[in-house]
Every structure is written in structure tokens, then in C-alpha cells.
Design a protein around this motif. Structure first.
Motif, PDB file in Angstrom:
ATOM      1  N   VAL A 119       0.850  -1.198   0.000  1.00 28.75           N
ATOM      2  CA  VAL A 119       0.000   0.000   0.000  1.00 28.75           C
ATOM      3  C   VAL A 119       0.880   1.241   0.000  1.00 28.75           C
ATOM      4  O   VAL A 119       1.832   1.337   0.777  1.00 28.75           O
ATOM      5  CB  VAL A 119      -0.907   0.032   1.251  1.00 28.75           C
ATOM      6  N   ASP A 120       0.582   2.175  -0.880  1.00 26.87           N
ATOM      7  CA  ASP A 120       1.295   3.449  -0.888  1.00 26.87           C
ATOM      8  C   ASP A 120       0.302   4.568  -0.609  1.00 26.87           C
ATOM      9  O   ASP A 120      -0.552   4.882  -1.440  1.00 26.87           O
ATOM     10  CB  ASP A 120       1.944   3.680  -2.254  1.00 26.87           C
ATOM     11  N   PRO A 166      19.554   5.045 -12.983  1.00 29.14           N
ATOM     12  CA  PRO A 166      18.111   5.292 -12.936  1.00 29.14           C
ATOM     13  C   PRO A 166      17.402   4.113 -12.279  1.00 29.14           C
ATOM     14  O   PRO A 166      17.890   2.985 -12.328  1.00 29.14           O
ATOM     15  CB  PRO A 166      17.728   5.407 -14.406  1.00 29.14           C
ATOM     16  N   SER A 167      16.274   4.389 -11.689  1.00 30.03           N
ATOM     17  CA  SER A 167      15.449   3.328 -11.095  1.00 30.03           C
ATOM     18  C   SER A 167      15.076   2.296 -12.153  1.00 30.03           C
ATOM     19  O   SER A 167      14.940   2.624 -13.331  1.00 30.03           O
ATOM     20  CB  SER A 167      14.169   3.949 -10.535  1.00 30.03           C
ATOM     21  N   LYS A 168      14.919   1.047 -11.735  1.00 28.68           N
ATOM     22  CA  LYS A 168      14.474   0.012 -12.675  1.00 28.68           C
ATOM     23  C   LYS A 168      13.068  -0.473 -12.362  1.00 28.68           C
ATOM     24  O   LYS A 168      12.631  -1.490 -12.881  1.00 28.68           O
ATOM     25  CB  LYS A 168      15.447  -1.173 -12.636  1.00 28.68           C
ATOM     26  N   LEU A 169      12.399   0.233 -11.469  1.00 35.01           N
ATOM     27  CA  LEU A 169      11.036  -0.185 -11.152  1.00 35.01           C
ATOM     28  C   LEU A 169      10.063   0.545 -12.073  1.00 35.01           C
ATOM     29  O   LEU A 169      10.254   1.715 -12.395  1.00 35.01           O
ATOM     30  CB  LEU A 169      10.725   0.127  -9.697  1.00 35.01           C
ATOM     31  N   VAL A 194       5.817   1.275  -8.588  1.00 39.08           N
ATOM     32  CA  VAL A 194       6.996   1.246  -7.734  1.00 39.08           C
ATOM     33  C   VAL A 194       6.676   1.329  -6.247  1.00 39.08           C
ATOM     34  O   VAL A 194       7.233   0.591  -5.440  1.00 39.08           O
ATOM     35  CB  VAL A 194       7.994   2.352  -8.128  1.00 39.08           C
ATOM     36  N   ALA A 195       5.763   2.218  -5.889  1.00 45.11           N
ATOM     37  CA  ALA A 195       5.500   2.402  -4.471  1.00 45.11           C
ATOM     38  C   ALA A 195       4.831   1.168  -3.893  1.00 45.11           C
ATOM     39  O   ALA A 195       5.132   0.741  -2.778  1.00 45.11           O
ATOM     40  CB  ALA A 195       4.621   3.642  -4.273  1.00 45.11           C
TER      41      ALA A 195
END
Lengths: 323, 323
Positions: free
Chosen positions: B12-13, B298-301, B306-307
Motif C-alpha cells: 500500500v502506498d 536510474p530506477s528500474k522499477l 513502484v511504491a
């Protein structure tokens, strides 16, 4: 007497001029200590032969004790690799410490830099007993730091984490021995304090007896004594040093959220002259959720023995984890 | 099919406007997701009732799966206490999250702030797979950070470590929402970029179509698009943002010696416009022993998930350690 009570470790602090060694028991008591010249212009091999001679002589004075490990604190030492790499004040290029000691001793050897050793010493025997998150700042010729997070020394990916002395106060600021500009240690260290009072001589018209002393001859101890005598510029120099230190330590808190920051070394011995402005500036620059939480403490390790105790703590900690 | 293959967690975000939820398997795949308005002007109790309704409806679409834990990412969330405390964009004062969820679910609940969740997500499923020491910087409205050291999220003494956004660029600099001045996030964030280009409008005579847009209406996306079109001031704004970010990340490296720094969030999507100046400035400001070692990635998600993946990673990690 329980089993293991006769076990001791050898703690060694390799300095630019002298190397201290001592036998430390499990309670952090230094049972015997000695000092030898480092003579770092000679090869590392020669040094380690002299070190083992001195250590073995010293061990003979401790009847019935068994050596179970050796801990070494040294500049630019890497715990992960067991190496000393390009130490700033020693002519040795790259030393594999366990390899050097293997021919003399058959016990485990652990190596770390001097500030990390101090941090372990504070955790096991000093002001950080019972703490899991704290930072030790060593204020000597330079500014060293050892970070403990969740009960462990923070080494990072390459074993060199904890170089708070080279965080940046001002990217256009004072030149640093590391080749950068504006590093924290150019402001907050014994040499930084001397640079600061010289700057105050230039900017101020306030009289000071220290103006009679050359840049080369002026020491942080002289500035300390002058401040105690009521010298206004000397007091201002401490005030400025604490202001900068507190501001940058607020950045450290934002990263690490330590329970305490422990100040250690020559400048820390100036007591309230350095603690009061550092504490004020730290609180003023803290992100609000961290305010009134972080203790600023003096070291509780005896000055003469601290590096040896820290190196002893390093190997006791290593032995406990590698049983 | 091995035992446990039917186990899933709920991630949960909780955001200021919307809350995303999703079911995440052990491999980091989001099997089903949904979004509900946070409606944070209503009491937290109302929110958690709506959250469980939506979660239970969503679970029905996943036949044969068993819920084994719930992970929650939220602003000002504290992993140690399981609380959300004075979140900046929500009207809830102090929420005990496990207590709120206990009446609906009988599985373990873990809570952390959004940037920490992103860091765990990168470690388990993203750009930091296999790394033990790294930092995730989230460049959104503000600048969040999650620090992983020796394979563990760094929480510090009070659970609030990792506030790199509130380290100080300039003690006399821009006013920050936290009440301090010169915090990193006032320069390096979506809002910081907009403040920077407004400053460039004032200081420069260079023409820019963005000058026609009011401070309120101007967004970081507009600055990005203008830079792509060749707008010189927009490009300069990114250059300055990267310069400041790289300089302060050098301080983070001096503390932590990470293997990589991962940039995530809206501004990071600007690619080379932000990565190139950040990398240059980082290397220029690094203490020499750290140069050419730290990867800037850089992010890979996947952006949308992502959250939720990060919150899922949090509870998978918690379950693995509390077996």
C-alpha cells in the motif's frame, strides 16, 4: 575464574611518528602497554618485525595470559581487505597486514582505520556503551569519523565509509590536503582552528597576543590557552569552529539519525569552548524531527590508551562474531 | 509448484491525494492493483475501513492466493513504531497503523516511509539487486531518500534516518517548508527546479518562452519540455540542479560509501538532462578514494507500480527476517 579469563588481545595504533601497543582484556582494561617509533621511511616489513619483538617482550610481563587476536588501527586502513593503502604520513604504499604478521603470530588479525577503532572502543568500553547508532568524531590534525549504525561499524561498499572530514562546507572554501576545497577538516580540526584565527587576525582589529606568533609556530593549544586567558579572537575562533562543525553534523544526523555524537581528540579537550557552540549550531541546523534528541558527548576513553583500547575492541568484536 | 507459491502480500502506498494498493508475489510481480482517494481530511479510521474494503474486493479476483502480510509506505511513517506521525499533506496527527488494521486482517503489518519502501523495492526487484550498500533518491515534489547499508535499511536511533533532502546546501539559502533555510530539496526537486528557473529569469537576459508562464503555473515538466526544445535557460536550470545534487551526494558518499546512487521520480525521468550534470558534479566533489567507484543509476522499477512494489518488498523482507 571462568574459562577464557586469561585471554587477552594485542591492540596496536600505528601513527605517523609513534606506534602504541598494549594488551587488552575482555573488560577493556589495558594490562600492559609500550610505544615504538614507527620509522615509516623504512619498509613495512622492518616495522612489523620490530612490532612483534616489542609485543613478545611485553607479553612476557603478563604471566599466564594467552594471546587470542591482534587488532590494528592505522590511517587509511581497510577492514574488508586487511590492508593499509597509501597512508598520508607513512611511506608504505600498500600493506597486507595479516600477511605481514602471519610469520610471527598464529592468531586472527583485524585492521581498521583509527577513527573506526575509536568508535568501537567507545561502544565497548566508553561513552557509547549500550548504544547502537552513534558517530565518533576525532578532532586531531585532521577530522576523522567512525559511524556505528544498528550496532555495526558502517564500512560501505568498499570499506572506506565514514569520511565526514571530507564533506564540503564551502565548494569555494579552504584548500584541503586531499586536493578538494572547503572540506570540513580544513575548518574543524587543530589545523583548521589555527587557519581560522589567522583569518580573524586579518578581518578584525581586535588586539591579541597571538598576533605575535607566526603561522608555523601557532598551535591549537596556544589558541586554547589564549581563550582561557580571555583573548577575544581565540574565543571567536572556537565559536566559529563549533558553528561550522554543528552545521555539518546536522547533515550527518539527517543521514544517520544517531543517538549521540561523541567528540574525541585534542580539540574536544577544550570542553565548553568547543561543545557549547557546536551544540547550539547543531540544534539550529537540524531538521525539526531530530531536534533535542541527539546527545553531543565527550569521549570517555582515557586519552593515552584510547587508540590501543579501540584496536583491542576491534579484535574482541571480530572474535565474538567469528566464533 | 513449491509450498508458499500461493502466498502474496498487500503493498500500500498512501499518498496525499490517492492511495495505491496491490498484491505482490515473492518475485515482485504485482498481480492486481487498485487506487482509492486518500480523503485525508477525514479521520484515519475511515480511511483504513475503505482501504480494507478495496483490498478484500481485489483479493477476490486472485483465486487460490493467501495473504501473508501487509506493507505500507507513507509520508513520515516510522518502521520502528509502526506509526505515521504528522504527515505533511494529511490531516492525521498520529496513526498506529497495525492497530488500525488489526480488526480487519490477522497478518503481520510493516510500515515505512515512501523513500525507504522505494529503496527496498530497488534492492529486491530493481536496479539495486545484489547490492548491499546503496542510496535511493526520490526526486518528486520534495527530495526523499532511503539508505541501505550492509544489506539493511538504515533507520538510525529513532527510525527517521535518511533525510538527505534536508541536508544544507547554503545556510543562508532558500526557505524550506521544514522551517530551515537552504535545504537540498529546495534546489533539487520538481519545485526546486521551478525556483531555479525563476532565479535564472531574474539573473539572465536570455530569452525563454517560459518567461510567459507564472510562477504558480510553471511545472518541472514544462521546464523539461522546454529544455528538449532547446530553451537555454531550461537547460541551465537542469545543469544547476545536477550541480547542486552532485555536490551534496558527494557528502552522502563520504558518509556511506555506497556502491550506487539510484535516482527515482519525476525529475529522474529527465534522463541525461539531470544525470549528466549530477554525475560530473559528484565526481568533482568526491573525496579522491571514492572517485570512479560510485554508480549513478536510474530506477528500474516500473513507475506506476513502484511504491506498491516497494511496500510489498518491505513486508516480504520483514517476513523473511521474522520467520
Amino acid at each position: 575464574m571462568t574459562i577464557g579469563d586469561n585471554e587477552i588481545v594485542l591492540g596496536v595504533d600505528i601513527g605517523g611518528t609513534n606506534t602504541k601497543l598494549g594488551y587488552v582484556d575482555r573488560l577493556g582494561r589495558c594490562l600492559a602497554s609500550a610505544s615504538i617509533p614507527t620509522d615509516a621511511d623504512q619498509p613495512a616489513k622492518v616495522f612489523f618485525r620490530r612490532l612483534q619483538q616489542s609485543a613478545k617482550e611485553l607479553l612476557q610481563s603478563l604471566k599466564g595470559k594467552t594471546l587470542v587476536g591482534i587488532g590494528i588501527g592505522a590511517p587509511n586502513a581497510n577492514f574488508r581487505k586487511g590492508t593499509i593503502e597509501h597512508p598520508p604520513n607513512l611511506s608504505w604504499d600498500y600493506v597486507d597486514v595479516p600477511a605481514e604478521l602471519r610469520e610471527f603470530f598464529s592468531v586472527p588479525v583485524a585492521v581498521t582505520n583509527d577513527a573506526n577503532a575509536a568508535a568501537l572502543g567507545e561502544m565497548l568500553f566508553g561513552a557509547a556503551r549500550g548504544m547502537k547508532d552513534f558517530v565518533v568524531i576525532t578532532l586531531g590534525t585532521g577530522l576523522g569519523s567512525g559511524i556505528v549504525s544498528n550496532g555495526e561499524l558502517l564500512y560501505g561498499a568498499d570499506g572506506f565509509a565514514g569520511e565526514i572530514g571530507h564533506t564540503i562546507v564551502d565548494p569555494n572554501g579552504r584548500f584541503c590536503g586531499c586536493g578538494k576545497r572547503g572540506c570540513l577538516e580544513t575548518y574543524c580540526s587543530a589545523t583548521g582552528l589555527v587557519r581560522t584565527i589567522q583569518e580573524l587576525f586579518c578581518n578584525s582589529t581586535e588586539p591579541s597576543r597571538l598576533r605575535a606568533i607566526s603561522f608555523h609556530e601557532l598551535t591549537s593549544e596556544m589558541v586554547f590557552e589564549a581563550a582561557l586567558r580571555g583573548d577575544k579572537l581565540a574565543a571567536q575562533a572556537f565559536e566559529y569552529t563549533g558553528h561550522i562543525l554543528g552545521m555539518k553534523l546536522a547533515d550527518s544526523v539527517a543521514h544517520l539519525s544517531p543517538e549521540a555524537i561523541i567528540l574525541f581528540g585534542g580539540l574536544a579537550a577544550a570542553g565548553e569552548l568547543i561543545f557549547a557552540p557546536t551544540q547550539r549550531s547543531l540544534e539550529a541546523h537540524l531538521f525539526p524531527i531530530f531536534r533535542n534528541k541527539v546527545k553531543l558527548l565527550p569521549s570517555k576513553l582515557t586519552k593515552g590508551d584510547v587508540a590501543v583500547l579501540g584496536a583491542g575492541a576491534l579484535i574482541w568484536d571480530f572474535l565474538a562474531k567469528n566464533k
